[in-house]
Enzyme design. Sequence first.
Site, PDB file in Angstrom:
ATOM      1  N   ASP A   1     -15.949  -3.370  -1.094  1.00  0.00           N
ATOM      2  CA  ASP A   1     -15.470  -2.947   0.225  1.00  0.00           C
ATOM      3  C   ASP A   1     -16.666  -2.725   1.137  1.00  0.00           C
ATOM      4  OD1 ASP A   1     -12.907  -2.900  -0.893  1.00  0.00           O
ATOM      5  OD2 ASP A   1     -13.148  -0.816  -1.518  1.00  0.00           O
TER       6      ASP A   1
ATOM      7  N   ASP B   1       0.853  -1.182   0.000  1.00  0.00           N
ATOM      8  CA  ASP B   1       0.000   0.000   0.000  1.00  0.00           C
ATOM      9  C   ASP B   1       0.894   1.238   0.000  1.00  0.00           C
ATOM     10  OD1 ASP B   1      -2.040  -1.795   0.154  1.00  0.00           O
ATOM     11  OD2 ASP B   1      -2.798  -1.135   2.110  1.00  0.00           O
TER      12      ASP B   1
END
Length: 251
Positions: free
Chosen positions: A138, A17
């Site tokens: 998500d 990330d």
Amino acid sequence: MSAAGGVPPFIVFPAIDLKGGQVVRLAEGDMDRATVYGDDPAHQARLFAEQGSDFLHVVDLDGSFAGRAVNGAAIASIVAAFPGHVQLGGGIRDAQAVQGWFEVGVSRVVIGTAALKNPQFVKDMAAAYPGGIVVAVDARDGMIATDGWAEKSDMPVVDLARRFEDAGVASLLFTDVGRDGLLKGVNIEATVDLARAVDIPVIASGGVAGISDIRILSLHAGDGIEGVVTGRALYDGRLDLRTAIEVACAV
């Protein structure tokens, strides 16, 4: 990236990330709760390759909020350094961005916010790039989270997933935002339920705490779970990547 051609039926995706060009992990998707693990993303990609990974999951966290690529140079360096498949998400919301990343060498792009707000765009991209589009599902409390997980919609997870059953998307990336980066363990029940409810392979994400999560999820490969994304557990030393890959290959 199907099970054919030497690809295991269950894939472990180590995660990189990116925030401000650095390798970080967030807690519950909160940009203010970032732990920095390094400032050389390409080096981290090479380390994962040396540990036996053929697959990598990369997220442009800044891009998720900006709606466009922010860590482009870091991503290009990762793709150049990693000999396997790179799956990329974060702020990819138009056809030019999708095309651009495939030209850089990314194997699959992950589309999240645009999947809720512009489903036809996802369908068009899936038709244009067969096997190259992953839809990010998500979830916060069973509802779809958007815009870098900052907003919660009123769309149930399964309803969004079913929109794309006949669209040709490669996979669904299911993340329980409330567990992400917290080492609480994957929400296995919700992940399996989603995989059984749709005909699209599901990648689990969010909360991997150790090898038991990998082992249990891999046992559900037959239910449609393609793999799992793991980040903090690797960086904190709670999970050994080589062992996780061995478990995946044993399915």
